[in-house]
Design a protein around this motif. Structure first.
Motif, mmCIF file in Angstrom:
data_model
loop_
_atom_site.group_PDB
_atom_site.id
_atom_site.type_symbol
_atom_site.label_atom_id
_atom_site.label_comp_id
_atom_site.label_asym_id
_atom_site.label_seq_id
_atom_site.Cartn_x
_atom_site.Cartn_y
_atom_site.Cartn_z
ATOM 1 N N TRP A 202 0.843 -1.186 0.000
ATOM 2 C CA TRP A 202 0.000 0.000 0.000
ATOM 3 C C TRP A 202 0.885 1.246 0.000
ATOM 4 C CZ3 TRP A 202 -2.683 2.451 4.752
ATOM 5 C CH2 TRP A 202 -3.578 3.452 4.321
ATOM 6 N N ARG A 203 0.770 2.025 -1.071
ATOM 7 C CA ARG A 203 1.601 3.227 -1.166
ATOM 8 C C ARG A 203 1.233 4.240 -0.098
ATOM 9 N NH1 ARG A 203 2.953 4.257 -6.756
ATOM 10 N NH2 ARG A 203 2.986 6.461 -6.310
ATOM 11 N N GLY A 204 -0.031 4.208 0.358
ATOM 12 C CA GLY A 204 -0.493 5.221 1.302
ATOM 13 C C GLY A 204 -0.028 5.021 2.729
ATOM 14 N N ALA A 205 0.646 3.908 3.012
ATOM 15 C CA ALA A 205 1.091 3.683 4.392
ATOM 16 C C ALA A 205 2.160 4.711 4.760
ATOM 17 C CB ALA A 205 1.655 2.278 4.520
ATOM 18 N N THR A 206 2.002 5.342 5.928
ATOM 19 C CA THR A 206 2.977 6.363 6.321
ATOM 20 C C THR A 206 3.705 5.975 7.601
ATOM 21 O OG1 THR A 206 1.526 7.610 7.755
ATOM 22 C CG2 THR A 206 1.447 8.151 5.417
#
Lengths: 900, 94
Positions: free
Chosen positions: A430-434
């Motif tokens: 998931w690219r949105g994981a921060t």
């Protein structure tokens, strides 16, 4: 069985493992790795999943709750047969990013954040400590079995001291073979080989006991089936929650356990091996568990009611009088425990030193990134961490008293490391994981795991008071440790796993949705999620260029990687840029590659910080952001491309300028040489002509004739020598030289060269430092020609070294069928602008120390080395003039012809 | 223009490879289903003595999973070796 024999066989076994590890290290050092890097060894090394807990404890588990024990193996089976989902990507990322540990992976994914690395390290250490204690306990317990059941009647000296001996021995083994080389990515071949051997031993032991039970104590499978039907575990109780929960937990653990990550990702030599392991490792687990149930059933039937089912593997053969079989089972259990502890402590020590010790060290002494021997510090830190991890395990073992059933402790550790799973999977899919999301998830999960499972495991009243257990903290009933939010009916383990992972994932997702990642984080996110997409991978990390001297980078790299590795890395990078020598241009690509290489040794976060110290902050270019955003803003991309082309052009322009300068310099040199050579030729010619004229004209005394004749003779010799040199060079350059190949000792050749060169500036006394042992190499080469090169280098050092107390180091080394001899003095060295021309003909840097010769020496050396199939290069960054002579160990005629 | 004799679907081998990858992804899904099936049998509540028979079932499924992975692994390895391009299909195409 007498105690002495038991200890003796243990020691013999350990000595055998030492030997295996040692031989493997030797072979990998020589580059003969074919067997070591096979999928078989990879699969066998994965078997450290089966620790002493699964070896002994599985039988106990089966005796207590029937078939439920297979859940521990079914989870890993599902993960491995489904390798195409997760493992393939993990291994790819691990190799691309040169990941050193699971903490490093998480830290690198979320913008090289060391905070996350520290959190994962803490989770790993806290959950591994009881696990290591468990291994020590199982070894001591198995010693105890021999003690109590033995007719010889020896009693175990002391549980505590046995544990201490085992822990100390393991620490020694791990430090010896686990911290030989620094680069975690260079892999521990010795250890991997040793655990592969141990995997075979424990498999053989379990199968042997199983075969004995099925066909020795019973009449084959049908009889076993009847015995199962008649046993107390004939009907097993499948609790849906535990069944699903345990399969999930073991699946999560096989991905997240630090030791599994170490062998699966870090020690992986070839991605293709994973394909083989995808079925071979489940097959190994299948074989390991096939006989568990029969052993448990027969043990329950034959042994007295009070016997500890965890030790059936030993007590069953012992009670049947099969001492040798019991011994094999004992070695199997010993293998399981030792291999687990060794790999686990290496993995944890890597994490601790990279994420805790090194950042603290660099923070305390910011300047040490440039100075001081970091390599030594990292290795020392790793060794201390290994000792500390084992000491922690031992302390826990002493504190807990080793009473709990084996399986319970292992599952607590599984649940602890499973907290990393949401951040790990989220990070790679998931690219949105921060970063904030990951930190929140890990923190929440770890806290709930500790509160609901880890601390309660010490028993009511030990850490958490009995009152809190019953009423909840401050009387808040919905916060009771084993019944969060009123879920009273759940099994405590499943309760803890459920709530910790649910809240962990929730915190991770919500935290990620609400926060905004910084650019480095977004780039890393793109690189991880699209690991199979080559375009994203090629994007440089955006170091602002040209601010650091390549030489400074080289010196830093040498501190961490060691001289050889750093030099060969720089040489390869320079060659990739089309440059000669050891100093590539500091392009963004090169700096990014260097950072990844350093990350393989000290972890992504530390490597990033160290390069930042030299380079300033990393900037994210338009191009990088485009790669991240995957947007098609045509104009911006076009300008980015133009910018790139411009860089490329200016780089080639600079290279052209360099070449041009070199040509001009050469032309000037050639002119000056021509005038010099005419002068050199003319001076003797003039005197020969003058004296011969005198001799023809006048009446001379015989003494005068003799004197004049001698002068003419000497001058003629000088002329001949000069012409010889020129001729020699021409012959060498044409490659028409005759080589006289023979076996010769390197040390003796250096001796000869030293003796021949000592007449040059004899008034200066040189301190010659040599390493005697490494020079004992027999080379097949042209000894006279090689000595000629050595003499030249030594004479140059004597002529030009300007130090007050001149020191000359001669270092010989052997690597991959080639021999390297370095000549390093402590003078001023050769300035960078001159390094390019010293090997050219007629080059002489200064006239101040002129001692004859026409500047042909190094040119001849270069040609000689080319004819010998080797090279001679100038080594930068050695605090003095340094030359490296590299040549093949065995020069063959064909090779010589090819090189010529 | 299609020459007579050539198949209608041009990228047939590519199509097979992608289905192979789907199969690799499906193995654990089937595995989960078959291994969770015993939950529905509730062996604790039935009268029969189930350990032996359930054990044979579980080990049978287990062996089946290993067999499926062993059949797929060499083919998957070939596809990743021969065609690095295919590595990109982390996002699915057709």
């Amino acid at each position: 069985m007498p105690f002495n024999i038991l200890v003796l066989s243990c020691l013999t076994y350990v000595a055998f493992l030492f030997l295996v590890a040692f031989v493997a290290e030797r072979r990998s050092g020589r580059g003969t790795l074919d067997f070591l890097r096979s999928p078989l060894i990879y699969t066998l090394s994965l078997s450290i999943y089966c620790t002493a807990w699964t070896f002994y404890g599985a039988v106990g588990y089966a005796a207590r709750s029937g078939l439920e024990f297979v859940t521990i193996y079914l989870g890993p089976t599902l993960v491995f047969v489904g390798w195409w989902w997760v493992l393939r990507k993990l291994v790819r990322i691990g190799r691309q990013q040169r990941v050193t540990s699971i903490a490093d992976l998480i830290s690198a994914r979320f913008g090289k954040s060391n905070t996350l690395g520290v959190i994962v390290t803490i989770i790993a250490v806290v959950s591994a400590t009881p696990y290591i204690a468990l291994q020590l306990q199982s070894v001591t317990l198995s010693f105890g079995v021999f003690a109590s059941d033995s007719p010889d009647g020896w009693s175990l000296p002391d549980h505590a001291s046995t544990g201490a001996w085992v822990a100390a021995g393991l620490a020694l083994f791990t430090i010896l073979f686990g911290t030989r080389n620094l680069d975690a990515n260079e892999q521990h071949h010795g250890i991997v080989m040793a655990i592969a051997v141990e995997a075979v031993v424990k498999f053989a032991a379990l199968v042997a006991v199983g075969v004995f039970v099925v066909w020795g104590l019973s009449d084959g499978p049908a009889d076993i089936s009847a015995k199962i039907a008649a046993s107390p575990i004939a009907d097993w109780d499948l609790q849906p929650g535990r069944w699903t929960g345990l399969i999930f937990l073991s699946a999560a653990a096989v991905i997240c356990l630090p030791r599994m990550f170490q062998v699966m990702v870090v020690e992986n030599a070839d991605e293709q091996h994973l394909a083989r392991a995808s079925w071979a490792f489940p097959a190994y687990l299948f074989g390991m568990s096939l006989f568990i149930l029969p052993i448990a059933v027969v043990g329950l039937e034959r042994l007295p009611a009070g016997a500890n089912p965890d030790m059936f593997l030993l007590t069953l053969p012992l009670s049947e009088g099969q001492g040798a079989l019991a011994m094999l089972a004992f070695l199997g259990g010993f293998s399981s425990a030792t291999s687990m502890v060794i790999v686990e402590s290496i993995a944890l020590a890597t994490m601790l030193s990279n994420h805790v010790v090194m950042p603290v060290w660099l923070w305390l002494r910011p300047a040490s990134a440039q100075r001081g021997d970091l390599r030594w510090i990292v290795l020392l830190a790793r060794r201390l961490c290994i000792a500390a991890v084992l000491a922690l395990g031992y302390a826990y073992y002493r504190m807990s008293g080793g009473s709990a059933a084996l399986a319970a402790i292992g599952l607590i550790a599984f649940a602890g490391v499973a907290q990393v799973l949401p951040a790990l999977l989220g990070g790679i899919f998931w690219r949105g994981a921060t970063r904030t999301g990951a930190a929140a998830g890990l923190g929440v999960g770890f806290a709930i795991w500790a509160y609901t499972l880890f601390l309660p495991s010490f028993g009511p009243g030990a850490v958490i008071s009995a009152e809190v257990f019953a009423q909840g903290p401050l009387g808040l009933g919905w916060l009771r440790p084993q019944a969060l939010f009123g879920t009273t009916g759940m099994d405590p383990l499943i309760h803890a796993v459920f709530w910790s992972l649910v809240l962990n994932t929730a915190a991770f997702l919500i935290g990620s949705l609400l926060t905004f990642p910084d650019p480095v984080e977004r780039m890393q996110g793109a690189a991880f999620v699209n690991a199979f997409d080559d375009e994203v991978q090629t994007g440089p990390l955006g170091w602002t260029r040209g601010q650091a001297e390549p030489e400074a980078l080289l010196i830093m790299a040498q501190r961490i990687l060691g001289d050889d590795a750093a030099l060969s890395f720089f040489e390869a990078e320079a060659a990739a840029q089309g440059k000669q020598g050891y100093l590539p241009d500091p392009t963004p690509d090169f700096v990014a590659a260097l950072e990844r290489r350093l990350a393989g040794s000290v972890g992504a976060a530390t490597a990033h910080a160290m390069i930042s110290q030299l380079f300033g902050r990393a900037t994210v270019t338009v191009e990088d952001l485009l790669a991240v955003a995957n947007e098609t803003a045509q104009i911006m991309e076009y300008s980015a491309r133009l910018e790139l082309q411009q860089d490329e052009l200016s780089r080639s322009a600079r290279q052209l300028r360099e070449v041009n300068e070199k040509l001009t310099q050469l032309s000037v040199q050639k002119d000056s040489f021509l005038s010099q050579i005419s002068h050199e030729l003319r001076t003797p010619m003039t005197s020969i002509r003058a004296f011969s004229e005198i001799m023809t004209e006048a009446d001379l005394q015989p003494a005068e004739v003799a004197a004049y004749g001698r002068i003419i003779h000497e001058e003629a010799i000088r002329l001949t020598r000069l012409l010889d040199d020129l001729l020699d060079l021409t012959v060498l350059e044409n490659g028409s030289v005759q080589l006289n190949l023979e076996m010769a000792n390197l040390g003796q050749m250096i001796d000869r060269a030293l003796a021949a060169s000592c007449h040059i500036r004899p008034e200066r006394s040189f301190d010659i430092q040599r390493t005697a042992g490494s020079e004992e190499v027999f080379l097949k080469t042209d000894a006279d020609r090689l000595v000629q090169v050595f003499i030249n280098l030594l004479s140059n050092a004597r002529k030009y070294c300007d130090a007050r107390d001149p020191v000359l180091r001669i270092v010989a080394r052997q690597k991959g069928g080639r021999v390297m001899v370095d000549f390093i003095d402590n003078g001023a060295g050769i300035p960078k602008e001159s390094q390019a021309v010293i090997f050219e003909k007629f080059a002489r840097l200064s006239d101040e120390a002129r001692a004859g010769g026409a500047g042909l020496g190094l040119a001849i050396c270069r040609e000689v080395m080319a004819n010998l199939g080797g090279t001679i290069t100038y080594l930068p960054g050695q605090r003095g003039a340094a030359f490296r002579v590299t040549l093949p160990l065995r020069l063959e005629k064909r090779e010589a012809a090819g090189a010529a | 223009m299609r020459r007579p004799g050539t198949p209608l679907f041009l990228a047939k081998s590519g199509y097979r490879r992608r289905r192979l990858h789907d199969a690799a992804r499906l193995v654990p899904v089937f595995g989960v289903f078959l291994l969770f099936l015993p939950i529905l049998w509730a062996p604790g509540e039935t009268e029969a003595r189930d350990t032996a028979s359930d054990g044979i079932y579980l080990f049978g499924i287990w062996a089946g999973l290993i067999w499926a992975a062993a059949v797929l692994a060499p083919r998957l390895r070939q596809t990743t070796q021969s065609d690095p391009d295919l590595e990109r299909d982390g996002r699915d195409r057709g």
